[in-house]
Design a protein around this motif. Structure first.
Motif, PDB file in Angstrom:
ATOM      1  N   UNK A 142      37.660   2.739  -3.765  1.00 17.73           N
ATOM      2  CA  UNK A 142      37.652   1.421  -3.128  1.00 17.73           C
ATOM      3  C   UNK A 142      36.876   0.396  -3.950  1.00 17.73           C
ATOM      4  N   UNK A 143      35.952   0.852  -4.742  1.00 18.72           N
ATOM      5  CA  UNK A 143      35.219  -0.046  -5.649  1.00 18.72           C
ATOM      6  C   UNK A 143      36.089  -0.433  -6.850  1.00 18.72           C
ATOM      7  N   UNK A 144      36.737   0.560  -7.463  1.00 16.49           N
ATOM      8  CA  UNK A 144      37.560   0.323  -8.658  1.00 16.49           C
ATOM      9  C   UNK A 144      38.656   1.379  -8.742  1.00 16.49           C
ATOM     10  N   UNK A 145      39.788   1.129  -8.085  1.00 17.83           N
ATOM     11  CA  UNK A 145      40.833   2.141  -8.020  1.00 17.83           C
ATOM     12  C   UNK A 145      41.439   2.515  -9.370  1.00 17.83           C
ATOM     13  N   UNK A 146      41.412   1.615 -10.316  1.00  7.92           N
ATOM     14  CA  UNK A 146      42.037   1.895 -11.606  1.00  7.92           C
ATOM     15  C   UNK A 146      41.145   2.737 -12.519  1.00  7.92           C
ATOM     16  N   UNK A 147      39.849   2.695 -12.300  1.00  9.65           N
ATOM     17  CA  UNK A 147      38.927   3.513 -13.085  1.00  9.65           C
ATOM     18  C   UNK A 147      38.853   4.934 -12.537  1.00  9.65           C
ATOM     19  N   UNK A 148      39.104   5.102 -11.249  1.00 10.16           N
ATOM     20  CA  UNK A 148      38.906   6.392 -10.588  1.00 10.16           C
ATOM     21  C   UNK A 148      40.188   7.210 -10.426  1.00 10.16           C
ATOM     22  N   UNK A 149      41.349   6.621 -10.706  1.00 12.08           N
ATOM     23  CA  UNK A 149      42.621   7.302 -10.493  1.00 12.08           C
ATOM     24  C   UNK A 149      43.461   7.259 -11.758  1.00 12.08           C
ATOM     25  N   UNK A 150      44.553   8.007 -11.736  1.00 14.19           N
ATOM     26  CA  UNK A 150      45.488   8.004 -12.862  1.00 14.19           C
ATOM     27  C   UNK A 150      46.851   7.535 -12.375  1.00 14.19           C
ATOM     28  N   UNK A 151      47.647   6.947 -13.279  1.00 13.81           N
ATOM     29  CA  UNK A 151      48.989   6.506 -12.885  1.00 13.81           C
ATOM     30  C   UNK A 151      49.842   7.688 -12.440  1.00 13.81           C
ATOM     31  N   UNK A 152      50.724   7.427 -11.497  1.00 11.93           N
ATOM     32  CA  UNK A 152      51.644   8.445 -10.989  1.00 11.93           C
ATOM     33  C   UNK A 152      53.065   8.003 -11.293  1.00 11.93           C
TER      34      UNK A 152
END
Length: 81
Positions: free
Chosen positions: A33-43
């Motif tokens: 929730x703070x930074x979704x792009x830093x914590x997840x990978x593209x699907x």
């Protein structure tokens, strides 16, 4: 901060997670929730929209909306057992 949304079936899985898995997921989803792009990978080919959060005990499929409201929606949550 992104707003978090999830359907009832995700909530049921989340509530049923063993303690260690739930604590790990709770911490990770706050970071998402703070930074979704830093914590997840593209699907798949969706890149910035559909994302994966893969942890030791769980795997979540998320959708990230940037405009007009910043939101993260959990589409699916699986306990990896």
């Amino acid at each position: 901060m992104y707003l978090l949304r999830y359907p009832p079936h995700v909530e049921a899985v989340w509530d049923s997670l063993p303690d260690e898995a739930r604590v790990e997921f709770d911490r990770a989803i706050l970071a998402v929730c703070e930074d979704p792009f830093a914590e997840t990978t593209p699907h798949g080919g969706d890149g910035d929209i559909k994302r994966l959060l893969i942890l030791n005990h769980t795997r979540a499929v998320l959708v990230v909306f940037k405009h007009p409201l910043q939101r993260v929606r959990i589409l699916d949550l699986k306990h990896l057992g």
